[in-house]
Design a protein around this motif. Structure first.
Motif, PDB file in Angstrom:
ATOM      1  N   LEU A 103       0.855  -1.192   0.000  1.00 12.74           N
ATOM      2  CA  LEU A 103       0.000   0.000   0.000  1.00 12.74           C
ATOM      3  C   LEU A 103       0.884   1.233   0.000  1.00 12.74           C
ATOM      4  O   LEU A 103       1.516   1.558   1.009  1.00 12.74           O
ATOM      5  CB  LEU A 103      -0.922  -0.012   1.224  1.00 12.74           C
ATOM      6  CG  LEU A 103      -1.883   1.178   1.356  1.00 12.74           C
ATOM      7  CD1 LEU A 103      -2.834   1.215   0.163  1.00 12.74           C
ATOM      8  CD2 LEU A 103      -2.653   1.092   2.659  1.00 12.74           C
ATOM      9  N   ARG A 104       0.939   1.916  -1.123  1.00 15.23           N
ATOM     10  CA  ARG A 104       1.815   3.092  -1.262  1.00 15.23           C
ATOM     11  C   ARG A 104       1.085   4.343  -0.790  1.00 15.23           C
ATOM     12  O   ARG A 104       0.677   5.196  -1.581  1.00 15.23           O
ATOM     13  CB  ARG A 104       2.254   3.233  -2.721  1.00 15.23           C
ATOM     14  CG  ARG A 104       2.719   1.934  -3.365  1.00 15.23           C
ATOM     15  CD  ARG A 104       3.852   1.283  -2.597  1.00 15.23           C
ATOM     16  NE  ARG A 104       5.069   2.036  -2.699  1.00 15.23           N
ATOM     17  CZ  ARG A 104       5.992   1.816  -3.632  1.00 15.23           C
ATOM     18  NH1 ARG A 104       5.817   0.862  -4.519  1.00 15.23           N
ATOM     19  NH2 ARG A 104       7.083   2.544  -3.674  1.00 15.23           N
ATOM     20  N   TRP A 105       0.912   4.462   0.526  1.00 10.87           N
ATOM     21  CA  TRP A 105       0.148   5.585   1.058  1.00 10.87           C
ATOM     22  C   TRP A 105       0.901   6.901   0.905  1.00 10.87           C
ATOM     23  O   TRP A 105       0.296   7.972   0.896  1.00 10.87           O
ATOM     24  CB  TRP A 105      -0.180   5.333   2.526  1.00 10.87           C
ATOM     25  CG  TRP A 105       1.031   5.205   3.414  1.00 10.87           C
ATOM     26  CD1 TRP A 105       1.731   4.071   3.685  1.00 10.87           C
ATOM     27  CD2 TRP A 105       1.679   6.261   4.132  1.00 10.87           C
ATOM     28  NE1 TRP A 105       2.773   4.331   4.523  1.00 10.87           N
ATOM     29  CE2 TRP A 105       2.766   5.679   4.825  1.00 10.87           C
ATOM     30  CE3 TRP A 105       1.452   7.633   4.265  1.00 10.87           C
ATOM     31  CZ2 TRP A 105       3.620   6.418   5.627  1.00 10.87           C
ATOM     32  CZ3 TRP A 105       2.292   8.377   5.059  1.00 10.87           C
ATOM     33  CH2 TRP A 105       3.358   7.771   5.734  1.00 10.87           C
ATOM     34  N   GLU A 106       2.240   6.832   0.775  1.00 13.05           N
ATOM     35  CA  GLU A 106       3.004   8.067   0.636  1.00 13.05           C
ATOM     36  C   GLU A 106       2.649   8.804  -0.655  1.00 13.05           C
ATOM     37  O   GLU A 106       2.646  10.043  -0.691  1.00 13.05           O
ATOM     38  CB  GLU A 106       4.506   7.759   0.647  1.00 13.05           C
ATOM     39  CG  GLU A 106       4.976   7.040   1.894  1.00 13.05           C
ATOM     40  CD  GLU A 106       4.990   5.539   1.685  1.00 13.05           C
ATOM     41  OE1 GLU A 106       4.356   5.074   0.701  1.00 13.05           O
ATOM     42  OE2 GLU A 106       5.616   4.830   2.486  1.00 13.05           O
ATOM     43  N   GLU A 107       2.354   8.035  -1.722  1.00 18.21           N
ATOM     44  CA  GLU A 107       1.995   8.669  -2.996  1.00 18.21           C
ATOM     45  C   GLU A 107       0.694   9.465  -2.873  1.00 18.21           C
ATOM     46  O   GLU A 107       0.584  10.576  -3.397  1.00 18.21           O
ATOM     47  CB  GLU A 107       1.854   7.596  -4.078  1.00 18.21           C
ATOM     48  CG  GLU A 107       3.103   6.768  -4.316  1.00 18.21           C
ATOM     49  CD  GLU A 107       4.175   7.550  -5.042  1.00 18.21           C
ATOM     50  OE1 GLU A 107       3.847   8.589  -5.643  1.00 18.21           O
ATOM     51  OE2 GLU A 107       5.349   7.121  -5.013  1.00 18.21           O
ATOM     52  N   TYR A 108      -0.284   8.904  -2.178  1.00 17.09           N
ATOM     53  CA  TYR A 108      -1.562   9.607  -2.026  1.00 17.09           C
ATOM     54  C   TYR A 108      -1.417  10.835  -1.126  1.00 17.09           C
ATOM     55  O   TYR A 108      -2.026  11.880  -1.389  1.00 17.09           O
ATOM     56  CB  TYR A 108      -2.606   8.646  -1.453  1.00 17.09           C
ATOM     57  CG  TYR A 108      -2.848   7.436  -2.318  1.00 17.09           C
ATOM     58  CD1 TYR A 108      -3.631   7.525  -3.468  1.00 17.09           C
ATOM     59  CD2 TYR A 108      -2.273   6.213  -2.011  1.00 17.09           C
ATOM     60  CE1 TYR A 108      -3.849   6.416  -4.275  1.00 17.09           C
ATOM     61  CE2 TYR A 108      -2.479   5.102  -2.813  1.00 17.09           C
ATOM     62  CZ  TYR A 108      -3.268   5.208  -3.941  1.00 17.09           C
ATOM     63  OH  TYR A 108      -3.472   4.110  -4.739  1.00 17.09           O
ATOM     64  N   VAL A 109      -0.610  10.707  -0.067  1.00 18.98           N
ATOM     65  CA  VAL A 109      -0.390  11.863   0.810  1.00 18.98           C
ATOM     66  C   VAL A 109       0.334  12.969   0.058  1.00 18.98           C
ATOM     67  O   VAL A 109       0.017  14.159   0.193  1.00 18.98           O
ATOM     68  CB  VAL A 109       0.403  11.431   2.058  1.00 18.98           C
ATOM     69  CG1 VAL A 109       0.791  12.644   2.891  1.00 18.98           C
ATOM     70  CG2 VAL A 109      -0.419  10.466   2.896  1.00 18.98           C
ATOM     71  N   LEU A 110       1.305  12.587  -0.774  1.00 17.41           N
ATOM     72  CA  LEU A 110       2.036  13.588  -1.552  1.00 17.41           C
ATOM     73  C   LEU A 110       1.108  14.301  -2.532  1.00 17.41           C
ATOM     74  O   LEU A 110       1.221  15.517  -2.735  1.00 17.41           O
ATOM     75  CB  LEU A 110       3.186  12.917  -2.296  1.00 17.41           C
ATOM     76  CG  LEU A 110       4.054  13.821  -3.171  1.00 17.41           C
ATOM     77  CD1 LEU A 110       4.674  14.939  -2.349  1.00 17.41           C
ATOM     78  CD2 LEU A 110       5.121  13.017  -3.885  1.00 17.41           C
TER      79      LEU A 110
END
Length: 292
Positions: free
Chosen positions: A164-171
């Motif tokens: 789950l690449r949550w950092e991409e969505y936060v960015l």
């Protein structure tokens, strides 16, 4: 109009046998055995029995059960074998049975090894997070069937959580709304071009790259150890091992995510400042100038 002699000569030429494997004619070897194994017409319908046997051996490569067809008309050759004895027949059937069963047996052994490895990893993770004595006590008091089902899910859930690449969505959210918040705009220095570029870039699929897949696997499996270490260092005042490991894991994931967001933002900034230069006959000089 052709004469009768020319017609007879043409008929003789058409009826003359010629092997399509060695291209030998009938008069080249009068003792050779000829065979017509397919639906081909003309001279290509004939072939030496010996030549065809060698050609079939090359196609079967030691597996006599492999079907062989004519390369021209795709007619399957009828292969007749002499009868086997009783002992040889039993051995042949046994060999073919093992030949068919071995792939499924190997797959079962592989899946079984992966399953028990996941069970062992889950048990070690429980003892690491809860503590050795507490973890053993908790597993001893739990239903064995639940352990056999629940322990293997621990590494599976860790890997799925790592994917789950949550950092991409936060960015993306930061870049989209940072203009409204002065502090975020100062820290991230976002511009509209960064937001548009991030929207164009698709989320990287870790399964498409073997190196990224191994990195995800290793990062997921080492997370409980890192969470335990961070919990002991930063939350030593917490008495519960489980709570301390949970807080350490959340802290580690949050800090790592923030650094990753910062790095990704800098990477997009570099892409924004990227320029394409004119052609030069000295590419080394251009690269050096660009890096400087």
């Amino acid at each position: 109009m052709f004469s009768a002699g020319h017609q007879c000569k043409a008929v003789c030429c058409c009826s003359q046998k010629q092997c399509w494997v060695c291209f030998a004619a009938e008069e080249d070897d009068l003792q050779a055995e000829w065979v017509q194994p397919c639906q081909c017409r003309g001279t290509t319908k004939w072939v030496h029995q010996g030549c065809l046997q060698r050609w079939v051996d090359e196609k079967q490569r030691g597996n006599m059960a492999t079907k062989v067809a004519c390369p021209q008309c795709n007619t399957e050759y009828l292969l007749i074998f002499p009868p086997l004895g009783a002992v040889a027949y039993i051995l042949d059937v046994t060999d073919r049975m093992f030949y068919k069963v071995c792939p499924y047996l190997a797959a079962g052994l592989f899946l079984g090894s992966v399953y028990w490895t996941a069970v062992t990893y889950g048990a070690v993770t429980v003892m690491q997070v809860l503590g050795h004595k507490e973890g053993l006590g908790a597993m001893e008091q739990t239903d064995p069937l639940f352990l056999l089902v629940g322990l293997p899910t621990i590494p599976v859930m860790l890997i799925l959580g790592k994917m789950l690449r949550w950092e991409e969505y936060v960015l993306r959210l930061f870049c989209r709304y940072s203009a409204r918040i002065p502090l975020l705009k100062y820290l991230l220095s976002s511009e509209q071009s960064d937001t548009e570029r991030i929207e164009r870039v698709e989320t990287h699929n870790v399964l498409s790259d073997p190196i990224s897949a191994t990195r995800t696997l290793c990062g997921a499996l080492v997370l409980p150890t890192l969470a335990t270490l961070v919990g002991r260092v930063c939350f030593s005042s917490v008495s519960s091992n489980l709570h301390r490991a949970a807080l350490g894991g959340l802290t580690f994931v949050a800090i790592k995510g923030l650094f990753k967001i910062y790095l990704r933002k800098k990477q997009f900034h570099r892409q924004r400042e990227r320029r394409i230069l004119n052609y030069s006959e000295h590419p080394t000089t251009v690269v050096t100038t660009t890096l400087q």
